[in-house]
Design a protein around this motif. Structure first.
Motif, mmCIF file in Angstrom:
data_model
loop_
_atom_site.group_PDB
_atom_site.id
_atom_site.type_symbol
_atom_site.label_atom_id
_atom_site.label_comp_id
_atom_site.label_asym_id
_atom_site.label_seq_id
_atom_site.Cartn_x
_atom_site.Cartn_y
_atom_site.Cartn_z
ATOM 1 N N ALA A 291 56.541 37.280 -3.822
ATOM 2 C CA ALA A 291 56.996 37.837 -2.736
ATOM 3 C C ALA A 291 58.494 37.588 -2.841
ATOM 4 O O ALA A 291 59.160 36.785 -3.428
ATOM 5 N N PRO A 292 59.151 38.829 -2.233
ATOM 6 C CA PRO A 292 60.355 39.001 -2.277
ATOM 7 C C PRO A 292 61.081 37.799 -1.436
ATOM 8 O O PRO A 292 60.445 37.194 -0.531
ATOM 9 N N GLY A 293 62.321 37.246 -2.123
ATOM 10 C CA GLY A 293 62.810 35.911 -1.430
ATOM 11 C C GLY A 293 62.364 34.734 -1.626
ATOM 12 O O GLY A 293 62.836 33.513 -1.317
ATOM 13 N N SER A 294 61.288 34.744 -2.564
ATOM 14 C CA SER A 294 60.785 33.232 -2.854
ATOM 15 C C SER A 294 61.690 32.739 -3.807
ATOM 16 O O SER A 294 62.429 33.287 -4.421
ATOM 17 N N LEU A 295 61.742 31.213 -3.868
ATOM 18 C CA LEU A 295 62.343 30.733 -4.690
ATOM 19 C C LEU A 295 61.871 30.468 -6.105
ATOM 20 O O LEU A 295 62.684 29.909 -6.854
ATOM 21 N N VAL A 296 60.688 31.132 -6.162
ATOM 22 C CA VAL A 296 60.043 31.075 -7.645
ATOM 23 C C VAL A 296 60.046 32.749 -7.836
ATOM 24 O O VAL A 296 59.492 33.710 -7.117
ATOM 25 N N GLN A 297 60.854 33.341 -8.892
ATOM 26 C CA GLN A 297 60.762 34.775 -9.070
ATOM 27 C C GLN A 297 60.369 34.740 -10.516
ATOM 28 O O GLN A 297 60.570 34.017 -11.426
ATOM 29 N N PHE A 298 59.233 35.671 -10.826
ATOM 30 C CA PHE A 298 58.747 35.575 -12.081
ATOM 31 C C PHE A 298 58.474 37.444 -12.278
ATOM 32 O O PHE A 298 58.218 38.044 -11.546
ATOM 33 N N ALA A 299 58.264 37.780 -13.445
ATOM 34 C CA ALA A 299 58.270 39.156 -13.856
ATOM 35 C C ALA A 299 57.432 39.090 -15.176
ATOM 36 O O ALA A 299 57.637 38.126 -16.063
ATOM 37 N N ARG A 300 56.681 40.197 -15.740
ATOM 38 C CA ARG A 300 56.120 40.369 -16.850
ATOM 39 C C ARG A 300 56.536 41.463 -17.551
ATOM 40 O O ARG A 300 57.136 42.563 -17.190
#
Length: 134
Positions: free
Chosen positions: A110-119
């Protein structure tokens, strides 16, 4: 670059202080127990180095269950973020066919989450994404 002492027989862990980045490279396909042990090693390395920027190369893990990505992104990464007490940015290097096979629900946080990930399928693009978050 020498592997971190947190490396396991299945996962090479390297901390790059020049980039402020922790890299985990899966060396082969793994069992569920090895998956959890490898991610546990990444967690310990991240806490030891105080590092919230990770690159995880999963391209050698060719036999995957669809519950593995869900556990990592919904349970494991948020727990690590809380333990670090800082934002956690993780990019996963995957094979193109695997990326295309993921359900939309597994595509990103989710945008703004403290956990950001991408593939990513390209390591240069993955490193650029991480660098933009430092």
């Amino acid at each position: 670059m020498l592997p971190d002492p947190f490396s396991t027989p299945c996962l090479q862990v390297v901390f790059r202080p020049d980039l402020g980045q922790l890299t985990g490279r899966w060396l082969r396909s793994v069992t569920e127990a090895e998956l959890h042990a490898g991610y546990g090693a990444l967690r310990e390395a991240a806490l030891h180095h105080g590092c919230g920027h990770w690159l995880i190369d999963s391209r050698r893990r060719t036999n995957r269950s669809l519950n593995g990505p869900e556990w990592v992104t919904t349970a494991f990464l948020p727990e690590v973020q809380r333990a670090l007490g800082a934002p956690l940015n993780v990019c996963f290097l995957v094979l193109p066919d695997y990326l295309q096979s993921l359900p939309a629900a597994h595509q990103g946080p989710a945008p703004g989450s403290l956990v950001q990930f991408a593939r990513f399928v390209d390591e240069g693009a993955a490193n650029a994404w991480l660098a933009a978050r430092t």
